[in-house]
Design an enzyme around this catalytic site. Sequence first.
Site: not given
Ligand code: GDP
Ligand code: PGA
Length: 610
Positions: A74, A211, A213, A266, A391-392, A424, A517, A519
């Site tokens: 994006r 793309y 987004g 995140s 961002n793949s 984060r 993850y 946990d």
């Molecule tokens: P989204 O874009 O908010 O949906 O984020 P994603 O779930 O796709 O995760 C983004 C990145 O954060 C990925 O590379 C994940 O592997 C990493 N990630 C997600 N959850 C955790 C976690 O609980 N701990 C750690 N260390 N990394 C995480």
């Molecule tokens: P994500 O969603 O990066 O939160 O997975 C897609 C986006 O916001 O572009």
Amino acid sequence: MVDVNTALDEAGLTNPRVREYVAHWAAITQPDRVEVVGAADDARLVQEALDAGELLPAGEGRYYSRSYYKDTARSEERTVVATSNESDKGAYNNWKPAAEMTELLTERMRGASAGKTMYVIPYLMAPPGSPLEQYAAGVELTDSRPVVLHMMRMSRVGSSYVDNLEDPDSFVRAVHVTGDLENLGQGTPEDQRYFATVADERTILHYGSSYGGNALLGKIAHGLRQACYDGRASGAFLAEQFMLLGITDKETGKRWHICGGFPSASGKTNLAMTLAPDALGDRYHVEFYGDDIAWLWVGDDGRVYGMNPENGVFGVAKDTNEKTNPTALDSIGEGSGVIFTNVAYNPQTHEVWWEGMTKNPPEDVTGWQDWKGELISERAADDTSPWAHPNSRFTTTLANVPNVAGDFEAPAGVPIDAIIFGGRTSDREPLVRAITDLAEGVYDGLTLGAEATFAAEGVDGQLRYDPMSMRPFMAYGEGDYAAHWLKIIGSATDRPIFAHVNWFQRGEDGHFRWPGYRDNLRALLWLARFKDGEVTGRQTPVGVLPTVEELELDGVDITPEDLEIILTIDNARWRQEMGFREEHLKAFERVPEEIWEAHRRVSAALDAEA
Ligand code: GDP
Ligand code: PGA
Ligand code: MN
């Protein structure tokens, strides 16, 4: 001149306002053909895309695509919200006058689909029958077939969604024109791209990207930006970049639904998909509702309800593996129809790979290409750049997710027990802190942030604030947004609890203090129990924290030192943070007094403890 009416007649698309809209934009973009698509066209369009080389085979019912190498994420600088009312201007929405953006984009799009097909994609961003259905219908026009295939996975697609509208005019007009990607000056002062949501006209005009987004207009532009605006204009709902999940305690029969916002990348997708009930015996069942968007409203019973308007998952590939997210792997298997974008690909074996899928990349590099299509075997020895773009993504439908909730399409939505925020943050933010006060909860969302990624971008320890994780999708001013939150959630008589979570605290050597993850379920279970009054936790100036005894920690791989740190408040760091927050909130207009009071209450409590 292309014959629009014949194409609409053949598809049986009758809504007169939709027909006018398609004809209007076809006259501007001047495609060679117009084609109305519905879910039943998927197999044919996939075959056409394979024949055209837009998709490549990646196993049985699995597909691979690349986006142009300057078009992989994006673009926040090129994204604007336009209206006719300057008071909609906020700190983050890049507000512009509606007339100016409409004129500019109309000129960019003029003749820009020549030689191409204009696909007409009627869609619905809601489970059919939802109380918010009137805000959910749209028609995307696009000149990209891969965009059509992504939309078919991410949203509900078909003419019936716009032919039976109570008000035939109540659909979002969403125009996507790819443009000449190789000559758009992406990221230069001459950048030609513009991604505009003309919110008070419910019109989306995106030019210059294919793309996801930027180009799947049902998802981010409508599901988030437009819906954010409509939610306030109607006074009826909130549209947020939230995941949504359900937890059932099989022993007691109790069921909780939790939604929440984490800035992009995140952890929303991972949290919603991959919690590990098996790690805690057979007691819990965790269900997936959504990973990126939730719309929230208050039901007749005084509870807050939520639903996922999407029909698919657009997940980050990096680090998805058997250990971190087995559910994601199950949902992108053979026959799933998944589309991978910008991962590494082997045209000889049809395999895909990304960093973190396995510990090391394939040993035999024969045939392997990186995300740009360049052969790995021809790389310079010192080239350590990733094979897959960071961002793949993978795109798959909700029905493929093995633990998708039985009622994920229930029109009534699900009652929300907790709203959580998380970013984060490598220090200061504990594993979880519960917040029972409404204004303090909204205040916590407004001051959500993630660490700046470039050293130059800010002061050490200062966050890139991202209110409720909506910074890139905010449709109007942040103070008004806070007031709308207080009004909607405040009108519920049986309110959800708020909480802030953090899976990302790090030790000096960079290791994650919490295994994260799967946990993360443990932190959510504590929160659910706290809400139900089964545990009391420990009050701190910034919320209630679990005691070590209250967390279910059997089998968790964590040192006592790390555990202590993630359950402690670092008062000095928090007081420094309060100063940053004050500056952050001052950048917003019309911040409600309740929010400032919450800020002062938390500050005073921290000072009293120092
Ligand atoms: P989204 O874009 O908010 O949906 O984020 P994603 O779930 O796709 O995760 C983004 C990145 O954060 C990925 O590379 C994940 O592997 C990493 N990630 C997600 N959850 C955790 C976690 O609980 N701990 C750690 N260390 N990394 C995480
Ligand atoms: P994500 O969603 O990066 O939160 O997975 C897609 C986006 O916001 O572009
Ligand atoms: Mn997102």
